[in-house]
Design a protein around this motif. Sequence first.
Motif, PDB file in Angstrom:
ATOM      1  N   HIS A   1      71.296  67.260  50.801  1.00 11.74           N
ATOM      2  CA  HIS A   1      71.978  66.370  51.746  1.00 11.74           C
ATOM      3  C   HIS A   1      71.581  66.612  53.198  1.00 11.74           C
ATOM      4  CE1 HIS A   1      74.913  69.299  53.532  1.00 11.74           C
ATOM      5  NE2 HIS A   1      74.430  69.996  52.517  1.00 11.74           N
ATOM      6  N   ASP A   2      71.215  67.858  53.510  1.00 13.17           N
ATOM      7  CA  ASP A   2      70.955  68.221  54.901  1.00 13.17           C
ATOM      8  C   ASP A   2      69.484  68.044  55.265  1.00 13.17           C
ATOM      9  OD1 ASP A   2      72.020  68.999  57.320  1.00 13.17           O
ATOM     10  OD2 ASP A   2      71.588  71.122  57.016  1.00 13.17           O
TER      11      ASP A   2
ATOM     12  N   SER B   1      75.209  61.995  56.388  1.00 13.09           N
ATOM     13  CA  SER B   1      74.339  63.150  56.176  1.00 13.09           C
ATOM     14  C   SER B   1      72.891  62.745  56.466  1.00 13.09           C
ATOM     15  CB  SER B   1      74.466  63.645  54.734  1.00 13.09           C
ATOM     16  OG  SER B   1      74.025  62.644  53.839  1.00 13.09           O
TER      17      SER B   1
END
Lengths: 154, 233
Positions: free
Chosen positions: B34-35, B66
Amino acid sequence: MARVVVDVMLKPEILDPAGQAVAGALPRLGVTDVASVRIGKRVEIEFTGEPDLAKARQLADALLANPVIEDFTVRVEEAGRAAPAGAIDAISGVDPVEPDVPAVVAPRRLDPGTPLVAARPVEAAAVAEPADGAAPADAVPPAAPAEGEGGDGQ
Amino acid sequence: MSRIGVVTFPGSLDDRDALRAIRLSGAEPVALWHDDADLHGVDAVVLPGGFSYGDYLRCGAIARFSPAMLSIVDAANAGLPVLGICNGFQILCEAHLLPGALTRNEHLHFRNRDQWLRVEQTDTAWTSAYQPGEEILIPVKNGEGCYVADPATLEMLETTGRVVFRYLRGNPNGSQHDIAGVRNAAGNVVGLMPHPEHAVEALTGPSTDGLGIFTAVLAHLGTAVPAASRDRR
């Protein structure tokens, strides 16, 4: 430093089953004259500088509320004059009497004359500013009763 | 070989099953984070079920912002096939890639059961392996799966063929029009509440009906579907 408060409510036409569940529990407290309960969220934003209503409104529209299902209002609250910690108790204000009630008792019935929620401190009075197109809270019609309908298809 | 990514958010639950379903369908599964805004050149993306960011604020509301999702929104608008399952469907609605919203189940109960669905539309990137009107059995499990939209949006979805899946023999959550899944106008983005990734093997699922979702996107991407996956019944 001032606080911006964003109140988020489901739109009137969106079913609020959690609010209905709360309304359904009220008769256990002896309260039988409530037509409907709807549950929303209150978001408190502390800006480091001056409160920025326009920015808060952008935040509310983009993140804090989902405009598909929710309305919101944005307002500035004078945090400096409200007691920071103790104020919460005063606002939530559950009837403080009967501290020695046994832990297990029959459902407690409130005296009809007892206010359920203590009045908000006058110092914390805020200037409400509705979002574009948001209906005022008192314009919300009672939700259609859906108890016992639909839902569980098992 | 087509490479299909599955994004893991904090609180994702079904990312492993989705990766596994992709492998069983004959594609190369790629774990995305997600990051990480880099989608690592995948040919399609699955947003899995679970409780991204603890479902705080609203389901999918925080995941939408995100780094991976910001890239996926751009890619989806450019035609990348994207499938959202359960929490992934909620994220797609929050990201405005799909219309409507998913709210608390009408009866307030978390509902977990095998669910019959009708495949209403087969002209999407994810449903071409089915016959129009085909009935499939896959698990459903959600607490906030009640699909809602305003009357004009519902009318638009119905008249333009954008309801992809509909609940049959009992609506598990009160969704309007028994809607279980919808698509975007282009058909590359599909979201559904039930879990096709849990119905890909006889050992662990009520059927293998879910496999068609994943073989369909391979066909869409122009990849030959392995013989082992073609006969999914």
